[in-house]
Design a protein around this motif. Structure first.
Motif, PDB file in Angstrom:
ATOM      1  N   VAL A  11       0.820  -1.254   0.004  1.00 44.63           N
ATOM      2  CA  VAL A  11      -0.130   0.023  -0.112  1.00 44.63           C
ATOM      3  C   VAL A  11       0.822   1.332  -0.039  1.00 44.63           C
ATOM      4  O   VAL A  11       1.764   1.193   0.357  1.00 44.63           O
ATOM      5  CB  VAL A  11      -0.976  -0.122   1.156  1.00 44.63           C
ATOM      6  CG1 VAL A  11      -1.772  -1.192   1.193  1.00 44.63           C
ATOM      7  CG2 VAL A  11      -0.286  -0.102   2.670  1.00 44.63           C
ATOM      8  N   THR A  12       0.308   2.402  -0.288  1.00 40.09           N
ATOM      9  CA  THR A  12       1.271   3.732  -0.569  1.00 40.09           C
ATOM     10  C   THR A  12       0.837   4.638   0.762  1.00 40.09           C
ATOM     11  O   THR A  12       1.089   5.548   0.872  1.00 40.09           O
ATOM     12  CB  THR A  12       0.791   4.176  -1.819  1.00 40.09           C
ATOM     13  OG1 THR A  12      -0.724   4.787  -1.816  1.00 40.09           O
ATOM     14  CG2 THR A  12       1.173   3.437  -2.663  1.00 40.09           C
ATOM     15  N   GLN A  13      -0.360   4.199   1.788  1.00 37.01           N
ATOM     16  CA  GLN A  13      -0.511   5.046   2.696  1.00 37.01           C
ATOM     17  C   GLN A  13      -0.445   4.299   3.967  1.00 37.01           C
ATOM     18  O   GLN A  13      -0.712   2.934   4.028  1.00 37.01           O
ATOM     19  CB  GLN A  13      -2.168   5.595   2.717  1.00 37.01           C
ATOM     20  CG  GLN A  13      -2.483   6.485   1.356  1.00 37.01           C
ATOM     21  CD  GLN A  13      -3.740   6.778   1.354  1.00 37.01           C
ATOM     22  OE1 GLN A  13      -4.750   6.555   2.184  1.00 37.01           O
ATOM     23  NE2 GLN A  13      -4.054   7.645   0.354  1.00 37.01           N
ATOM     24  N   SER A  14      -0.210   4.866   5.059  1.00 43.72           N
ATOM     25  CA  SER A  14      -0.035   4.154   6.459  1.00 43.72           C
ATOM     26  C   SER A  14      -1.304   3.832   6.997  1.00 43.72           C
ATOM     27  O   SER A  14      -1.317   2.793   7.812  1.00 43.72           O
ATOM     28  CB  SER A  14       0.747   5.007   7.227  1.00 43.72           C
ATOM     29  OG  SER A  14       0.271   6.317   7.523  1.00 43.72           O
ATOM     30  N   PRO A  36       5.631   2.687  11.532  1.00 50.31           N
ATOM     31  CA  PRO A  36       6.572   3.157  10.752  1.00 50.31           C
ATOM     32  C   PRO A  36       7.992   2.492  11.006  1.00 50.31           C
ATOM     33  O   PRO A  36       8.571   2.220  10.184  1.00 50.31           O
ATOM     34  CB  PRO A  36       6.786   4.435  11.046  1.00 50.31           C
ATOM     35  CG  PRO A  36       5.920   4.895  12.136  1.00 50.31           C
ATOM     36  CD  PRO A  36       5.029   3.865  12.272  1.00 50.31           C
ATOM     37  N   GLU A  37       8.014   1.970  12.256  1.00 50.93           N
ATOM     38  CA  GLU A  37       9.296   1.255  12.423  1.00 50.93           C
ATOM     39  C   GLU A  37       9.328  -0.258  11.839  1.00 50.93           C
ATOM     40  O   GLU A  37      10.196  -0.373  11.461  1.00 50.93           O
ATOM     41  CB  GLU A  37       9.207   1.021  14.161  1.00 50.93           C
ATOM     42  CG  GLU A  37       9.389   2.622  14.665  1.00 50.93           C
ATOM     43  CD  GLU A  37      10.592   2.698  15.440  1.00 50.93           C
ATOM     44  OE1 GLU A  37      11.552   1.742  15.706  1.00 50.93           O
ATOM     45  OE2 GLU A  37      10.761   3.709  15.965  1.00 50.93           O
ATOM     46  N   LYS A  38       8.023  -0.642  11.950  1.00 50.01           N
ATOM     47  CA  LYS A  38       8.209  -2.131  11.375  1.00 50.01           C
ATOM     48  C   LYS A  38       7.950  -2.155   9.761  1.00 50.01           C
ATOM     49  O   LYS A  38       8.443  -2.752   9.017  1.00 50.01           O
ATOM     50  CB  LYS A  38       6.849  -2.989  11.974  1.00 50.01           C
ATOM     51  CG  LYS A  38       7.079  -3.390  13.400  1.00 50.01           C
ATOM     52  CD  LYS A  38       5.637  -4.074  13.664  1.00 50.01           C
ATOM     53  CE  LYS A  38       5.881  -4.532  15.215  1.00 50.01           C
ATOM     54  NZ  LYS A  38       4.583  -5.297  15.657  1.00 50.01           N
ATOM     55  N   GLY A  39       7.098  -0.987   9.287  1.00 48.49           N
ATOM     56  CA  GLY A  39       6.868  -0.981   7.973  1.00 48.49           C
ATOM     57  C   GLY A  39       5.715  -1.902   7.464  1.00 48.49           C
ATOM     58  O   GLY A  39       5.438  -1.843   6.287  1.00 48.49           O
ATOM     59  N   TYR A  40       4.827  -2.550   8.233  1.00 47.53           N
ATOM     60  CA  TYR A  40       3.671  -3.285   8.012  1.00 47.53           C
ATOM     61  C   TYR A  40       2.779  -3.147   9.204  1.00 47.53           C
ATOM     62  O   TYR A  40       3.166  -2.972  10.298  1.00 47.53           O
ATOM     63  CB  TYR A  40       4.295  -4.604   7.640  1.00 47.53           C
ATOM     64  CG  TYR A  40       4.671  -5.412   8.706  1.00 47.53           C
ATOM     65  CD1 TYR A  40       3.693  -6.313   9.510  1.00 47.53           C
ATOM     66  CD2 TYR A  40       6.025  -5.457   9.038  1.00 47.53           C
ATOM     67  CE1 TYR A  40       4.298  -7.061  10.722  1.00 47.53           C
ATOM     68  CE2 TYR A  40       6.603  -6.320  10.139  1.00 47.53           C
ATOM     69  CZ  TYR A  40       5.682  -7.146  10.839  1.00 47.53           C
ATOM     70  OH  TYR A  40       6.310  -7.653  12.020  1.00 47.53           O
ATOM     71  N   LEU A  52       4.121  -1.234   3.685  1.00 44.65           N
ATOM     72  CA  LEU A  52       4.136   0.139   3.051  1.00 44.65           C
ATOM     73  C   LEU A  52       5.361  -0.066   1.828  1.00 44.65           C
ATOM     74  O   LEU A  52       6.337  -0.617   2.281  1.00 44.65           O
ATOM     75  CB  LEU A  52       4.538   0.958   4.127  1.00 44.65           C
ATOM     76  CG  LEU A  52       4.116   2.692   4.000  1.00 44.65           C
ATOM     77  CD1 LEU A  52       3.046   3.244   3.463  1.00 44.65           C
ATOM     78  CD2 LEU A  52       5.037   3.442   4.856  1.00 44.65           C
ATOM     79  N   LYS A  53       4.716   0.384   0.565  1.00 45.50           N
ATOM     80  CA  LYS A  53       5.553   0.383  -0.480  1.00 45.50           C
ATOM     81  C   LYS A  53       6.942   1.188  -0.286  1.00 45.50           C
ATOM     82  O   LYS A  53       6.771   2.285   0.531  1.00 45.50           O
ATOM     83  CB  LYS A  53       5.085   0.874  -1.708  1.00 45.50           C
ATOM     84  CG  LYS A  53       4.011  -0.112  -2.156  1.00 45.50           C
ATOM     85  CD  LYS A  53       3.580   0.387  -3.708  1.00 45.50           C
ATOM     86  CE  LYS A  53       2.397  -0.490  -4.305  1.00 45.50           C
ATOM     87  NZ  LYS A  53       2.042  -0.008  -5.518  1.00 45.50           N
ATOM     88  N   PRO A  54       8.068   0.589  -0.709  1.00 48.67           N
ATOM     89  CA  PRO A  54       9.109   1.484  -0.520  1.00 48.67           C
ATOM     90  C   PRO A  54       9.090   2.871  -1.042  1.00 48.67           C
ATOM     91  O   PRO A  54       8.444   3.027  -2.403  1.00 48.67           O
ATOM     92  CB  PRO A  54      10.317   0.852  -1.297  1.00 48.67           C
ATOM     93  CG  PRO A  54       9.787  -0.483  -1.454  1.00 48.67           C
ATOM     94  CD  PRO A  54       8.291  -0.406  -1.305  1.00 48.67           C
TER      95      PRO A  54
END
Length: 61
Positions: A11-14, A36-40, A52-54
């Motif tokens: 996805v592109t949004q958190s 944000p620390e995990k990214g998922y 979250l997409k790079p």
């Protein structure tokens, strides 16, 4: 026999909504916030993992 791996969605949004996408066999819609620390984040109902997409800004709404 091992259970199948949960679905992973980029996805592109958190902040994302999950309803299981199964129509009548889905689950109530829940809003999830990607750490944000995990990214998922994983859905507590269906175990889908939202990643979250790079390059995507983690602060987007």
């Amino acid at each position: 026999m091992a259970a199948p791996a949960p679905e992973t969605i980029e996805v592109t949004q958190s902040r994302v909504a999950c309803d299981g996408s199964g129509g009548a066999s889905g689950h109530p819609r829940v809003w999830l916030q990607i750490d944000p620390e995990k990214g998922y984040v994983e859905c507590g109902y269906c175990d889908r993992r939202y990643v979250l997409k790079p390059g995507a800004a983690s602060g987007e709404h």
